[in-house]
Motif scaffolding. Structure first.
Motif, mmCIF file in Angstrom:
data_model
loop_
_atom_site.group_PDB
_atom_site.id
_atom_site.type_symbol
_atom_site.label_atom_id
_atom_site.label_comp_id
_atom_site.label_asym_id
_atom_site.label_seq_id
_atom_site.Cartn_x
_atom_site.Cartn_y
_atom_site.Cartn_z
ATOM 1 N N MET A 156 1.369 -7.254 -5.240
ATOM 2 C CA MET A 156 0.156 -6.610 -5.721
ATOM 3 C C MET A 156 0.164 -5.160 -5.258
ATOM 4 S SD MET A 156 -2.771 -9.548 -5.318
ATOM 5 C CE MET A 156 -3.842 -8.592 -6.385
ATOM 6 N N GLU A 157 0.011 -4.245 -6.206
ATOM 7 C CA GLU A 157 0.042 -2.817 -5.878
ATOM 8 C C GLU A 157 -0.690 -2.019 -6.956
ATOM 9 O OE1 GLU A 157 3.840 -0.868 -6.210
ATOM 10 O OE2 GLU A 157 4.600 -2.420 -7.566
ATOM 11 N N ARG A 158 -1.034 -0.800 -6.621
ATOM 12 C CA ARG A 158 -1.661 0.130 -7.555
ATOM 13 C C ARG A 158 -0.733 1.323 -7.740
ATOM 14 N NH1 ARG A 158 -4.502 1.436 -10.523
ATOM 15 N NH2 ARG A 158 -6.403 2.462 -9.829
ATOM 16 N N ASN A 159 -0.445 1.645 -8.973
ATOM 17 C CA ASN A 159 0.403 2.801 -9.268
ATOM 18 C C ASN A 159 -0.444 4.069 -9.271
ATOM 19 O OD1 ASN A 159 2.814 1.316 -9.590
ATOM 20 N ND2 ASN A 159 2.175 0.692 -11.636
ATOM 21 N N LEU A 160 -0.471 4.734 -8.128
ATOM 22 C CA LEU A 160 -1.261 5.946 -7.961
ATOM 23 C C LEU A 160 -0.351 7.152 -7.773
ATOM 24 C CD1 LEU A 160 -3.925 4.547 -5.455
ATOM 25 C CD2 LEU A 160 -4.152 4.786 -7.934
ATOM 26 N N TYR A 161 -0.842 8.317 -8.123
ATOM 27 C CA TYR A 161 -0.052 9.549 -8.035
ATOM 28 C C TYR A 161 0.393 9.853 -6.607
ATOM 29 C CZ TYR A 161 -3.975 11.993 -5.866
ATOM 30 O OH TYR A 161 -4.960 12.373 -4.995
ATOM 31 N N GLY A 211 0.779 -1.222 0.000
ATOM 32 C CA GLY A 211 0.000 0.000 0.000
ATOM 33 C C GLY A 211 0.812 1.274 0.000
ATOM 34 N N PRO A 212 0.703 2.088 1.061
ATOM 35 C CA PRO A 212 1.238 3.453 1.013
ATOM 36 C C PRO A 212 2.728 3.587 1.268
ATOM 37 C CG PRO A 212 0.141 3.073 3.105
ATOM 38 C CD PRO A 212 -0.119 1.852 2.267
ATOM 39 N N PHE A 222 -10.403 7.426 -0.065
ATOM 40 C CA PHE A 222 -9.613 6.991 1.080
ATOM 41 C C PHE A 222 -9.061 5.585 0.898
ATOM 42 C CE2 PHE A 222 -9.272 5.024 5.307
ATOM 43 C CZ PHE A 222 -8.342 5.888 5.880
ATOM 44 N N GLN A 223 -7.754 5.457 1.106
ATOM 45 C CA GLN A 223 -7.022 4.186 1.052
ATOM 46 C C GLN A 223 -7.208 3.471 -0.293
ATOM 47 O OE1 GLN A 223 -8.042 1.185 3.955
ATOM 48 N NE2 GLN A 223 -5.939 0.514 4.198
ATOM 49 N N GLN A 224 -7.250 4.243 -1.356
ATOM 50 C CA GLN A 224 -7.482 3.657 -2.680
ATOM 51 C C GLN A 224 -6.422 2.626 -3.060
ATOM 52 O OE1 GLN A 224 -7.763 6.487 -5.908
ATOM 53 N NE2 GLN A 224 -8.080 4.908 -7.451
ATOM 54 N N CYS A 225 -5.183 2.850 -2.603
ATOM 55 C CA CYS A 225 -4.108 1.927 -2.964
ATOM 56 C C CYS A 225 -4.372 0.510 -2.468
ATOM 57 C CB CYS A 225 -2.768 2.430 -2.445
ATOM 58 S SG CYS A 225 -2.690 2.645 -0.647
ATOM 59 N N MET A 226 -5.128 0.376 -1.373
ATOM 60 C CA MET A 226 -5.465 -0.941 -0.856
ATOM 61 C C MET A 226 -6.845 -1.406 -1.309
ATOM 62 S SD MET A 226 -2.746 -1.787 0.740
ATOM 63 C CE MET A 226 -3.105 -3.166 1.817
ATOM 64 N N VAL A 227 -7.794 -0.475 -1.331
ATOM 65 C CA VAL A 227 -9.166 -0.822 -1.722
ATOM 66 C C VAL A 227 -9.206 -1.374 -3.144
ATOM 67 C CG1 VAL A 227 -11.468 0.120 -2.181
ATOM 68 C CG2 VAL A 227 -10.201 0.841 -0.137
ATOM 69 N N ASP A 228 -8.382 -0.824 -4.029
ATOM 70 C CA ASP A 228 -8.401 -1.235 -5.435
ATOM 71 C C ASP A 228 -7.783 -2.607 -5.679
ATOM 72 O OD1 ASP A 228 -9.669 1.086 -6.056
ATOM 73 O OD2 ASP A 228 -8.061 1.936 -7.280
ATOM 74 N N LEU A 229 -7.131 -3.166 -4.678
ATOM 75 C CA LEU A 229 -6.656 -4.550 -4.773
ATOM 76 C C LEU A 229 -7.830 -5.447 -4.367
ATOM 77 C CD1 LEU A 229 -3.175 -4.133 -3.038
ATOM 78 C CD2 LEU A 229 -3.693 -3.999 -5.484
ATOM 79 N N THR A 230 -8.619 -5.851 -5.305
ATOM 80 C CA THR A 230 -9.886 -6.510 -5.002
ATOM 81 C C THR A 230 -9.686 -7.973 -4.610
ATOM 82 O OG1 THR A 230 -10.274 -7.258 -7.263
ATOM 83 C CG2 THR A 230 -11.014 -5.022 -6.702
#
Length: 328
Positions: free
Chosen positions: A285-290, A270-271, A307-315
């Protein structure tokens, strides 16, 4: 050749540091490696065949203990001291204890500041905590590479206790999940964990967490859950991970237990930027966010409007796909 390695904490960094004596011994089998760590982490080193002697320091005691410890360490006449922590306590110890050569792990404070504040990444990619710990050994003529797992070793008493525990819960093939983390923003949402458990109703799922992580009780409603929150020591948790088929974990010390045991692992990142796993046995598993990374350790605050999109988007569906493949 006698070498002192210093690494006090955190549990994840210490676990990654277990690669240091292993790599030294691979290149210099005759070397005598000593390791200095925190007293509450010595169990992870006491059974290590690559470490001749484990030294401990109590973080609750003052600097008088450091001077006493340094006096004892001076009697060892080390050839090399590798300060793999580089904090105030290790600074005093490496300056109070003589050695022919001293190596210090760089802190990279400017790089960290640029990464977190301005998202300018000057670190070698992909980031690897183990690489940062092992690269300084090049000053000893040791080229960087990851030593082969396992790098955590168990005494017979621990093995016997875990065998009894697994037998009690009728566990042979099982998944370990680690829902907690030092900071809440690094935790995969509880509703995601619930959906993952529901999707794997045909599998036994073991929960590992610390005694203060009472929120994991929300998972007790599922019949396939074996909740061991607060019931195992660090070494016992590692032994349970060692016998699991797959581990699904947040960015926490248990992730690095799994890595250093060579287990098939799904890492939910996550963050925070510095806890990344290093082995090919781990699915990252990660999300490439700004907004990533938003803080050094994941302490926040979350600056994303979602809020916490980096974790929420890991479905759960995404995680399940990897879990099914690794379970085979």
């Amino acid at each position: 050749m006698k070498i002192l390695v210093i690494r006090f904490s955190s549990i994840g960094d210490l676990t990654q540091s277990l690669s240091i004596p292993a790599l030294i011994k691979e290149n210099h089998p005759e070397a005598e490696v000593h390791f200095l760590t925190r007293s509450d982490f010595t169990l992870l080193l006491n059974n290590n065949p690559q470490v001749k002697k484990v030294w401990a320091i109590d973080r609750k005691k003052g600097f008088s203990e450091i001077f006493h410890l340094a006096k004892e360490l001076r009697k060892e006449h080390f050839d090399i001291i590798y300060d793999a922590h580089n904090n105030l306590r290790s600074f005093f110890i490496r300056h109070l204890v003589s050695a022919k050569s001293k190596i210090v792990k760089p802190m990279s404070r400017l790089k960290r500041f640029l990464l977190i504040r301005f998202k300018i990444n000057l670190f070698e990619k992909p980031f690897s905590g183990q690489r940062d710990l092992l690269k300084p050994l090049e000053k000893m003529g040791i080229k960087f590479r990851l030593p082969k797992p396992p790098l955590i070793f168990f005494d017979p008493a621990t093995e016997n206790k875990i065998s009894g525990l697994l037998s009690e819960h009728q566990l042979s093939r099982y998944v370990v999940i680690v829902p907690s983390a030092a900071y809440a923003l690094k935790r995969w949402p509880m509703n995601h964990w619930k959906k993952l458990v529901e999707r794997n109703s045909d599998k036994k799922v073991v929960v590992l967490a610390g005694p203060t992580d009472t929120f994991t009780s929300e998972l007790d409603q599922y019949p396939n859950i074996v909740n061991l929150t607060g019931k195992t020591s660090l070494l016992e948790s590692a032994a349970i991970i060692n016998r699991a088929q797959v581990i699904v974990t947040n960015d926490t010390g248990m992730l690095h237990f799994s890595e250093q045991l060579g287990k098939k692992t799904i890492a939910l990142m996550g963050p925070a930027p510095f806890g990344f796993p290093s082995r090919t046995s781990t699915v990252i598993m990660e999300r490439n966010l700004y907004c990533r990374p938003c803080s050094k350790h994941g302490q926040g605050p979350c600056v994303n409007p979602n809020f916490q999109q980096c974790m929420v988007d890991l479905t759960p569906t995404m995680v399940q796909e990897h879990l099914e493949r690794l379970w085979l």
